[in-house]
Design a protein around this motif. Structure first.
Motif, PDB file in Angstrom:
ATOM      1  N   THR A 182       0.835  -1.215   0.000  1.00 28.63           N
ATOM      2  CA  THR A 182       0.000   0.000   0.000  1.00 28.63           C
ATOM      3  C   THR A 182       0.863   1.256   0.000  1.00 28.63           C
ATOM      4  OG1 THR A 182      -1.848  -1.087   1.098  1.00 28.63           O
ATOM      5  CG2 THR A 182      -1.732   1.311   1.272  1.00 28.63           C
ATOM      6  N   GLN A 183       0.525   2.160  -0.910  1.00 29.01           N
ATOM      7  CA  GLN A 183       1.247   3.431  -1.035  1.00 29.01           C
ATOM      8  C   GLN A 183       0.437   4.611  -0.511  1.00 29.01           C
ATOM      9  OE1 GLN A 183       1.780   3.231  -5.265  1.00 29.01           O
ATOM     10  NE2 GLN A 183       3.694   2.078  -5.135  1.00 29.01           N
ATOM     11  N   SER A 184      -0.881   4.492  -0.576  1.00 31.49           N
ATOM     12  CA  SER A 184      -1.721   5.572  -0.051  1.00 31.49           C
ATOM     13  C   SER A 184      -3.126   5.060   0.210  1.00 31.49           C
ATOM     14  CB  SER A 184      -1.774   6.761  -1.029  1.00 31.49           C
ATOM     15  OG  SER A 184      -2.452   6.396  -2.219  1.00 31.49           O
ATOM     16  N   VAL A 185      -3.812   5.761   1.132  1.00 32.66           N
ATOM     17  CA  VAL A 185      -5.235   5.523   1.413  1.00 32.66           C
ATOM     18  C   VAL A 185      -5.892   6.886   1.430  1.00 32.66           C
ATOM     19  CG1 VAL A 185      -6.947   4.625   3.022  1.00 32.66           C
ATOM     20  CG2 VAL A 185      -4.713   3.484   2.816  1.00 32.66           C
ATOM     21  N   ASP A 186      -7.021   7.031   0.720  1.00 34.48           N
ATOM     22  CA  ASP A 186      -7.709   8.321   0.776  1.00 34.48           C
ATOM     23  C   ASP A 186      -9.200   8.125   1.007  1.00 34.48           C
ATOM     24  OD1 ASP A 186      -9.366   8.792  -1.833  1.00 34.48           O
ATOM     25  OD2 ASP A 186      -7.447   8.053  -2.586  1.00 34.48           O
ATOM     26  N   PHE A 187      -9.782   9.117   1.675  1.00 38.93           N
ATOM     27  CA  PHE A 187     -11.210   9.156   1.939  1.00 38.93           C
ATOM     28  C   PHE A 187     -11.772  10.280   1.071  1.00 38.93           C
ATOM     29  CE2 PHE A 187      -9.766   6.549   5.239  1.00 38.93           C
ATOM     30  CZ  PHE A 187     -10.824   5.981   5.942  1.00 38.93           C
ATOM     31  N   GLU A 188     -12.433   9.892  -0.017  1.00 39.47           N
ATOM     32  CA  GLU A 188     -12.986  10.855  -0.977  1.00 39.47           C
ATOM     33  C   GLU A 188     -11.911  11.850  -1.439  1.00 39.47           C
ATOM     34  OE1 GLU A 188     -16.306  11.371  -3.284  1.00 39.47           O
ATOM     35  OE2 GLU A 188     -16.295  10.071  -1.529  1.00 39.47           O
ATOM     36  N   GLY A 189     -10.696  11.349  -1.704  1.00 40.47           N
ATOM     37  CA  GLY A 189      -9.623  12.171  -2.234  1.00 40.47           C
ATOM     38  C   GLY A 189      -8.703  12.783  -1.206  1.00 40.47           C
ATOM     39  N   THR A 190      -9.067  12.716   0.084  1.00 44.83           N
ATOM     40  CA  THR A 190      -8.220  13.262   1.139  1.00 44.83           C
ATOM     41  C   THR A 190      -7.349  12.146   1.718  1.00 44.83           C
ATOM     42  OG1 THR A 190      -9.888  14.920   1.709  1.00 44.83           O
ATOM     43  CG2 THR A 190      -8.156  14.495   3.330  1.00 44.83           C
ATOM     44  N   LEU A 191      -6.042  12.333   1.644  1.00 41.04           N
ATOM     45  CA  LEU A 191      -5.132  11.296   2.101  1.00 41.04           C
ATOM     46  C   LEU A 191      -5.235  11.089   3.598  1.00 41.04           C
ATOM     47  CD1 LEU A 191      -1.949  12.126  -0.013  1.00 41.04           C
ATOM     48  CD2 LEU A 191      -3.524  10.207  -0.331  1.00 41.04           C
ATOM     49  N   ALA A 192      -5.097   9.820   4.003  1.00 43.10           N
ATOM     50  CA  ALA A 192      -5.169   9.464   5.411  1.00 43.10           C
ATOM     51  C   ALA A 192      -3.885   8.774   5.828  1.00 43.10           C
ATOM     52  CB  ALA A 192      -6.354   8.526   5.651  1.00 43.10           C
ATOM     53  N   PRO A 193      -3.400   9.026   7.046  1.00 35.46           N
ATOM     54  CA  PRO A 193      -2.235   8.283   7.536  1.00 35.46           C
ATOM     55  C   PRO A 193      -2.613   6.816   7.748  1.00 35.46           C
ATOM     56  CG  PRO A 193      -3.137   9.670   9.269  1.00 35.46           C
ATOM     57  CD  PRO A 193      -3.877  10.024   8.023  1.00 35.46           C
ATOM     58  N   PHE A 194      -1.665   5.913   7.467  1.00 38.34           N
ATOM     59  CA  PHE A 194      -1.978   4.488   7.568  1.00 38.34           C
ATOM     60  C   PHE A 194      -0.729   3.716   7.954  1.00 38.34           C
ATOM     61  CE2 PHE A 194      -0.229   4.906   3.362  1.00 38.34           C
ATOM     62  CZ  PHE A 194       0.497   3.744   3.165  1.00 38.34           C
ATOM     63  N   SER A 195      -0.953   2.501   8.396  1.00 41.10           N
ATOM     64  CA  SER A 195       0.141   1.558   8.603  1.00 41.10           C
ATOM     65  C   SER A 195      -0.321   0.191   8.107  1.00 41.10           C
ATOM     66  CB  SER A 195       0.551   1.496  10.078  1.00 41.10           C
ATOM     67  OG  SER A 195      -0.539   1.106  10.889  1.00 41.10           O
ATOM     68  N   VAL A 196       0.626  -0.549   7.513  1.00 36.29           N
ATOM     69  CA  VAL A 196       0.321  -1.885   6.995  1.00 36.29           C
ATOM     70  C   VAL A 196       0.471  -2.884   8.135  1.00 36.29           C
ATOM     71  CG1 VAL A 196       1.013  -3.686   5.384  1.00 36.29           C
ATOM     72  CG2 VAL A 196       1.082  -1.277   4.670  1.00 36.29           C
ATOM     73  N   LEU A 197      -0.605  -3.575   8.448  1.00 35.96           N
ATOM     74  CA  LEU A 197      -0.570  -4.602   9.477  1.00 35.96           C
ATOM     75  C   LEU A 197      -0.181  -5.959   8.894  1.00 35.96           C
ATOM     76  CD1 LEU A 197      -3.826  -3.645  11.429  1.00 35.96           C
ATOM     77  CD2 LEU A 197      -1.467  -2.883  11.857  1.00 35.96           C
ATOM     78  N   SER A 198      -0.675  -6.232   7.698  1.00 36.84           N
ATOM     79  CA  SER A 198      -0.365  -7.485   7.003  1.00 36.84           C
ATOM     80  C   SER A 198      -0.800  -7.340   5.560  1.00 36.84           C
ATOM     81  CB  SER A 198      -1.099  -8.669   7.655  1.00 36.84           C
ATOM     82  OG  SER A 198      -2.493  -8.571   7.423  1.00 36.84           O
ATOM     83  N   ASP A 199      -0.677  -8.384   4.792  1.00 38.55           N
ATOM     84  CA  ASP A 199      -1.103  -8.330   3.394  1.00 38.55           C
ATOM     85  C   ASP A 199      -2.621  -8.213   3.283  1.00 38.55           C
ATOM     86  OD1 ASP A 199      -0.313  -8.404   0.603  1.00 38.55           O
ATOM     87  OD2 ASP A 199      -1.305 -10.365   0.501  1.00 38.55           O
ATOM     88  N   THR A 200      -3.327  -8.456   4.381  1.00 40.03           N
ATOM     89  CA  THR A 200      -4.787  -8.415   4.352  1.00 40.03           C
ATOM     90  C   THR A 200      -5.385  -7.360   5.281  1.00 40.03           C
ATOM     91  OG1 THR A 200      -4.922 -10.142   6.058  1.00 40.03           O
ATOM     92  CG2 THR A 200      -4.946 -10.868   3.759  1.00 40.03           C
ATOM     93  N   SER A 201      -4.535  -6.521   5.868  1.00 38.41           N
ATOM     94  CA  SER A 201      -5.078  -5.578   6.850  1.00 38.41           C
ATOM     95  C   SER A 201      -4.273  -4.290   6.929  1.00 38.41           C
ATOM     96  CB  SER A 201      -5.110  -6.257   8.223  1.00 38.41           C
ATOM     97  OG  SER A 201      -5.654  -5.416   9.195  1.00 38.41           O
ATOM     98  N   LEU A 202      -5.003  -3.163   7.022  1.00 40.98           N
ATOM     99  CA  LEU A 202      -4.401  -1.844   7.208  1.00 40.98           C
ATOM    100  C   LEU A 202      -5.052  -1.166   8.407  1.00 40.98           C
ATOM    101  CD1 LEU A 202      -4.649  -0.438   3.542  1.00 40.98           C
ATOM    102  CD2 LEU A 202      -2.644  -1.515   4.585  1.00 40.98           C
TER     103      LEU A 202
END
Length: 247
Positions: free
Chosen positions: A190-210
């Motif tokens: 994962t390189q980015s997560v956005d909510f309706e175009g607004t970027l959100a901070p994230f961390s990768v927990l596993s290949d199936t979870s953020l």
């Protein structure tokens, strides 16, 4: 009396066709001081396998009638690849990769595993190539073929596109700050997560979870998009921003 191709690997083994007249019964073809192996011969052509060599050498054909005028043959060293960028991409292919190294100016093919692609030569130290589709997600070897031979040693990883299965929780205050767990597949890159175009901070927990912290947003349902090196997945109206109370 043309020679084709007029260049080949320093290690020898290049099939070379020499055309001209009165070539029948050729007894020797020399690349500099070395004798090539004749594999076919007609009155107008001689086909040979080049011997090993370096630099530029004269090529002559000897028949019972004498020895021809010389033609030039250029020996080309094997290519050297120093880097590949980017090193991952979608399994469907289609993205552009840049390969740097030396001896790349005569590149004719770049193989990703068993699949060949035609490169664009920028200069002797760089080429670009459009990645072909991969058979499956995972790493494949990358090789470059030039007039000087083939060089291996680099790796490219195909990545499947992500999917979003669920969000938990699915709502939170419009001021943001809600910790949301996104579950899905192929999320490790994962390189980015956005909510309706607004970027959100994230961390990768596993290949199936953020784990994601919602940014502020306008009240209502919004799309959530996850972008990875394997592509993009969007879950429509997946999270609802709740308006704060007013008195």
């Amino acid at each position: 009396m043309p020679i084709s191709p007029n260049q080949g690997s320093t290690g020898g083994g290049t099939t070379v066709v020499i055309t001209g007249t009165n070539l029948g019964g050729a007894t020797a073809v020399r690349f500099g001081t070395k004798t090539a192996t004749i594999t076919a011969n007609t009155p107008t052509s001689v086909t040979v396998t080049s011997p090993s060599g370096t630099g530029t050498v004269p090529v002559t054909v000897t028949t019972p009638g004498g020895t021809s005028n010389p033609l030039q043959f250029f020996y080309v060293g094997a290519p050297f690849k120093s880097s590949l960028s980017p090193v991952t991409g979608v399994t469907a292919g289609g993205n552009t990769v840049t390969i740097t190294g030396t001896g790349l100016s005569t590149a004719t093919a770049v193989n990703f595993g068993a699949t060949a692609a035609t490169p664009t030569v920028v200069n002797d130290g760089q080429l670009t190539v459009t990645v072909p589709a991969g058979a499956a997600a995972g790493p494949v070897g990358v090789s470059v073929t030039t007039a000087g031979g083939t060089n291996n040693g680099l790796s490219y990883t195909y990545v499947d596109a992500p999917t979003i299965v669920s969000l938990n929780p699915t709502s939170g205050p419009a001021t943001g700050g809600t910790v949301v767990t996104i579950t899905g597949t192929n999320l490790a890159t994962t390189q980015s997560v956005d909510f309706e175009g607004t970027l959100a901070p994230f961390s990768v927990l596993s290949d199936t979870s953020l784990s994601v912290v919602t940014p502020p947003g306008a009240a209502g349902a919004v799309d959530v998009t996850v972008t990875t090196s394997g592509g993009t997945a969007t879950s429509t109206d997946a999270f609802t921003y709740l308006a704060g109370p007013g008195i």
